[in-house]
Design an enzyme around this catalytic site. Structure first.
Site, mmCIF file in Angstrom:
data_model
loop_
_atom_site.group_PDB
_atom_site.id
_atom_site.type_symbol
_atom_site.label_atom_id
_atom_site.label_comp_id
_atom_site.label_asym_id
_atom_site.label_seq_id
_atom_site.Cartn_x
_atom_site.Cartn_y
_atom_site.Cartn_z
ATOM 1 N N LYS A 22 1.004 -1.319 0.318
ATOM 2 C CA LYS A 22 0.156 0.018 0.087
ATOM 3 C C LYS A 22 0.928 1.101 0.506
ATOM 4 O O LYS A 22 2.067 1.680 0.605
ATOM 5 C CB LYS A 22 -1.241 -0.110 0.878
ATOM 6 C CG LYS A 22 -1.936 0.923 1.438
ATOM 7 C CD LYS A 22 -2.795 0.887 2.306
ATOM 8 C CE LYS A 22 -4.079 1.802 2.586
ATOM 9 N NZ LYS A 22 -4.951 1.913 3.754
ATOM 10 N N SER B 88 -10.136 -0.467 6.947
ATOM 11 C CA SER B 88 -9.386 -0.568 5.697
ATOM 12 C C SER B 88 -8.615 -1.865 5.150
ATOM 13 O O SER B 88 -7.858 -1.923 4.080
ATOM 14 C CB SER B 88 -8.495 0.295 5.790
ATOM 15 O OG SER B 88 -9.686 1.789 5.363
ATOM 16 N N SER C 253 -10.048 1.383 3.214
ATOM 17 C CA SER C 253 -8.834 2.088 1.914
ATOM 18 C C SER C 253 -7.622 1.483 1.057
ATOM 19 O O SER C 253 -6.544 2.368 -0.070
ATOM 20 C CB SER C 253 -8.233 3.385 2.592
ATOM 21 O OG SER C 253 -7.602 2.593 4.015
HETATM 22 N N1 GLN Z 1 -12.967 4.673 5.852
HETATM 23 C C1 GLN Z 1 -12.622 5.063 7.179
HETATM 24 C C2 GLN Z 1 -11.849 5.795 7.318
HETATM 25 O O1 GLN Z 1 -12.482 6.646 6.082
HETATM 26 C C3 GLN Z 1 -11.564 3.832 7.068
HETATM 27 C C4 GLN Z 1 -10.060 4.374 7.274
HETATM 28 C C5 GLN Z 1 -9.145 3.464 7.314
HETATM 29 O O2 GLN Z 1 -8.952 2.458 7.760
HETATM 30 N N2 GLN Z 1 -7.596 3.868 6.753
HETATM 31 O O3 GLN Z 1 -11.320 6.350 7.898
#
Ligand code: GLN
Length: 473
Positions: free
Chosen positions: A74, A173, A149
């Site tokens: 990532k 994410s 994400s």
């Molecule tokens: N979707 C959640 C957010 O937007 C979690 C994102 C994540 O785990 N990085 O904060």
């Protein structure tokens, strides 16, 4: 080819690491334009490292449990000299001078990073659509999102470009994109994997973890990257757990709680899949009971104060002086403003404003302080549940993969994608998402197994039971 088969063959001298990497590079070349999975491919670096692995095998050395395995990283994980953007314009062109501990450990186990995967900007999102480098498409259904994400890492594995990839999970994410792409994803216990070299979003929640097609591959990858690291002060002072040795432990005699709050409001197919998973665990000898933990309903509100508060502080460092983008202006303050205005996208700005407001004098107690109290209430509620059962079961995401663009204009709808995953991040516990069942249009669904801190060993054995039972689902 499966990561474990590649490693076995490379270690035995029956497959060259260069050939394994070339396969990955070819698979990327075939579909990256269509799917937008990798934002940077390190062809030269990967091939050179693969040649080194082959030389070591030829000399009779053992490069390690992931010998020759191509991996995706990532794009918030630092690797020396390789561009790292976090899906943001503000870090365009930045090349870190050091590698994340997790990346170093992958390299130390013989794995070969082939490139950086697309992500929501600074990991803020659930669809990989907030990336400054365009959205990633779901390889299973290219008109749908891969989740987020870590959507690029999930898509890289789902499109068979690499067998395993690393993601990060702050509120879901790793698990949510794993569910939406039909993969296994692990959010380790907070502190199990070093955060050194992971670009910070919300430091008290962030964890690095693996995405893979099978439980065994994900478990092997987690074993490699886990374990104490003195460079992360929140790292647990203990070695990596033995996960591979417990994959076949089964669930006989285990107590599992099917949590009402971790399925409520989900699509009927998701509810059915989670119930079918409960049946599969019972059939394998677990005692499944239904439980309610009403405090988990508070997770989303607490998270959307705590995570933005920490993010607003962490993102203060992008000032146009030290990293990436700089937009010149007459004085330093104007330069800071111009740089941040041009460098950050709308979602990141929304979080910075929310977080700054929650932390500001006069509002701190009412918002951030209150959210911390709610977090404690949730941790206590989990602790009570774990007196009755050893593992919790719920859905990973409320829906199957949704259409590209469907939720971009409605932040609240997007935030709800993580309603079932967020509680584990707030408690710092471990969780794993395993593919189970199908949605209304036939797309993969995931169910989630949760356990207390350091319960990874038990989670992977329960996940292996669901993996074996999913044909029946
Ligand atoms: N979707 C959640 C957010 O937007 C979690 C994102 C994540 O785990 N990085 O904060």
């Amino acid at each position: 080819m499966n990561a474990l088969e590649i490693a076995a063959d490379v270690r035995a001298g029956e497959l060259s690491a260069v050939a394994a990497v070339d396969d990955a590079l070819e698979a990327i070349a075939r579909r990256n334009e269509e799917l937008n999975v990798f934002v940077h491919v390190d062809r030269e670096g990967a091939r050179a490292r693969a040649a080194e692995i082959d030389e070591r095998v030829a000399r009779g050395e053992d490069p390690g449990p992931l010998a020759g395995v191509p991996v995706g990283l990532k794009d918030n994980l630092c690797q020396t000299g390789v561009p790292t953007t976090c899906g943001s314009r503000i870090l365009a062109g930045w090349r870190p001078p050091y590698s994340a501990t997790a990346v170093e450990r992958l390299l130390g186990a013989g794995a070969i990073p082939v490139g950086k995967t697309n992500m929501d900007e600074f990991a803020m999102g659930s669809s990989t659509e907030t990336s400054a480098y365009g959205p990633t498409r779901n390889p299973v259904a290219p008109d749908r999102v891969p989740g987020g994400s870590s959507g690029g890492s999930a898509a890289a594995v789902a499109a068979a470009m690499v067998p395993v990839a690393l993601g990060s999970d702050t509120g879901g994410s790793i698990r949510q994109p794993a569910a939406l792409c039909g993969l296994v994803g692990i959010k380790p216990t907070y502190g199990l994997v070093s955060r050194y070299g992971l670009v910070a979003f919300a430091s008290s929640l962030d964890q690095i973890g693996p995405l893979a097609r099978t439980v065994a591959e994900a478990a092997t990858c987690l074993e490699v990257i886990a374990g104490h690291d003195p460079r992360d002060s929140t790292s647990l002072p203990e070695p990596a757990p033995d996960l591979r040795g417990h994959l076949d432990d089964g669930v006989a005699g285990r107590r599992v709680g099917l949590i009402r709050e971790l399925v409520e409001g989900a699509d009927p197919e998701v509810v059915a899949a989670t119930r079918a998973a409960a049946d599969a665990l019972s059939a394998a000898g677990a005692r499944v009971i239904e439980l309610s933990i009403p405090e988990l309903r508070l997770g989303l509100s607490a998270y959307y104060l705590i995570a933005p508060a920490e993010a607003s502080s962490n993102l203060a460092r992008y000032d146009g002086v030290r990293y990436g983008l700089r937009v010149d202006a007459d004085d330093v303050t104007a330069m800071n403003v111009a740089t941040r205005t041009a460098g950050f996208g709308a979602e990141v700005k929304r979080r910075i404003m929310l977080g700054t407001y929650a932390l500001s004098a006069g509002y701190y107690d009412a918002y951030y302080g209150q959210a911390l109290k709610v977090r404690t209430v949730m941790i206590e509620a989990f602790a009570r549940a774990y007196e009755q059962v050893d593992t919790l079961l719920g859905a990973t995401a409320p829906t199957e993969a949704f259409a590209l663009g469907a939720k971009v204009a409605d932040p609240m709808a997007m935030y709800l994608s993580d309603v079932f995953t967020i509680p584990t991040n707030l408690s710092g516990h471990a969780a794993i998402s395993v593919p189970f069942g199908r949605g209304a249009t036939g797309l993969p669904l995931g169910v989630q197994l949760l356990g207390p801190a350091r319960s990874e060993t038990r989670l992977v054995s329960a996940a292996a039971v669901l993996e074996a039972g999913r044909e029946e689902a």
